[in-house]
Design an enzyme around this catalytic site. Structure first.
Site, PDB file in Angstrom:
ATOM      1  N   ASP A  94       0.877  -1.171   0.000  1.00 40.53           N
ATOM      2  CA  ASP A  94       0.000   0.000   0.000  1.00 40.53           C
ATOM      3  C   ASP A  94       0.915   1.221   0.000  1.00 40.53           C
ATOM      4  O   ASP A  94       1.776   1.361   0.871  1.00 40.53           O
ATOM      5  CB  ASP A  94      -0.878   0.029   1.255  1.00 40.53           C
ATOM      6  CG  ASP A  94      -1.924  -1.078   1.237  1.00 40.53           C
ATOM      7  OD1 ASP A  94      -2.300  -1.526   0.141  1.00 40.53           O
ATOM      8  OD2 ASP A  94      -2.361  -1.497   2.319  1.00 40.53           O
TER       9      ASP A  94
ATOM     10  N   ASP B 153     -13.379  -4.173  -3.059  1.00 34.87           N
ATOM     11  CA  ASP B 153     -13.346  -4.065  -1.598  1.00 34.87           C
ATOM     12  C   ASP B 153     -14.789  -4.227  -1.134  1.00 34.87           C
ATOM     13  O   ASP B 153     -15.687  -3.581  -1.681  1.00 34.87           O
ATOM     14  CB  ASP B 153     -12.817  -2.699  -1.154  1.00 34.87           C
ATOM     15  CG  ASP B 153     -11.384  -2.442  -1.589  1.00 34.87           C
ATOM     16  OD1 ASP B 153     -10.670  -3.422  -1.862  1.00 34.87           O
ATOM     17  OD2 ASP B 153     -10.989  -1.267  -1.651  1.00 34.87           O
TER      18      ASP B 153
END
Length: 251
Positions: A11, A130
């Protein structure tokens, strides 16, 4: 059956590797190019870069990071975050990515999946989904780094993405992300049942046995983790060795 893959995920925020829990509490932990080179040495099958605040802040992906990584690393790179147009996809692939992952932009404009698959091939197009569980037991899609619950039902969405030309699903459970209690087995089963394309499990890995568990209990093609690798709690080799010892065919 295809051999299973182990994928470290980086990330990235403002060009640095960060990690949070349930998409919040973000801490900076290092240089993405150095991390990627280390995972390449460990035998990672792929590496995923997600620019975690690009969609939210309206910025493009960190192409310089991608370029520098592609020069050092020889495994496939998947890059996502802030990608809204076919031009963004083209720029990211030109920078050295092998696949591009799209999430918020695909929800807002599903035609982007079709257009990208036609131009670059389905193998380059990853739908990043997600999702979280509702009180009613369904799964809904969230976008913009977990900030917006779209109310879109997850299995219907991944089926549509497959029909439009997505070549892979990167499925992250917001409920298990960073918690380290294991992958969201029920959510993964539902998505693997809904589509024929590969599904990558993301969110929740905390112990060595979680990887073998997800491969034995679901039909996912790959398992992804971040903090376990970043904090050197486990290496890619250790996970692969454990999976092989349990009879799982792994790359």
């Amino acid at each position: 059956m295809l051999a299973k893959r182990i994928i470290p995920c980086l990330d990235v925020k403002d060009g640095r590797v960060v990690k949070g829990i349930n998409f919040v509490g973000i801490k900076e932990i290092g240089d993405p190019v150095e991390f990627a080179a280390e995972y390449d040495r460990q035998g990672a099958d792929e590496i995923v870069f997600l620019d975690i605040n690009a969609s939210h802040e309206g910025r493009g992906t960190m192409l310089d990071v991608v370029k520098r990584t592609a020069e050092k690393v020889f495994v496939p790179l998947t890059v996502g975050g802030g990608i809204r147009t076919v031009e963004d996809i083209r720029d990211t692939l030109r920078a050295g990515a092998d696949k591009v992952s799209i999430n918020s932009a695909a929800v807002k404009n599903p035609g982007l999946i079709k257009e990208a698959a036609a131009l670059f091939g389905s193998q380059c197009v990853v739908l990043a989904a997600d999702a979280k569980k509702t009180p009613g037991g369904h799964y809904t899609v969230v976008i913009n780094g977990g900030r917006i619950d779209t109310g879109i039902e997850l299995t219907g969405w991944v089926k549509k993405a497959e029909e439009l030309g997505a070549g892979e699903i990167l499925l992250t459970s917001m409920d298990t992300d960073g918690i380290k209690n294991g992958f969201d087995i029920d959510m993964l089963k539902a998505v693997c049942k809904a589509v024929k394309i590969p599904v990558v499990a993301s969110g929740g890995a905390g112990r060595l046995e979680h990887f073998a568990e997800v491969f034995m209990k679901t039909n996912c093609s790959a398992a992804l983790a971040a903090s376990l690798f970043h904090y050197r709690e486990l290496t890619v080799e250790e996970i692969k060795e454990d999976c092989r010892s349990k009879g799982i065919e792994i790359r």
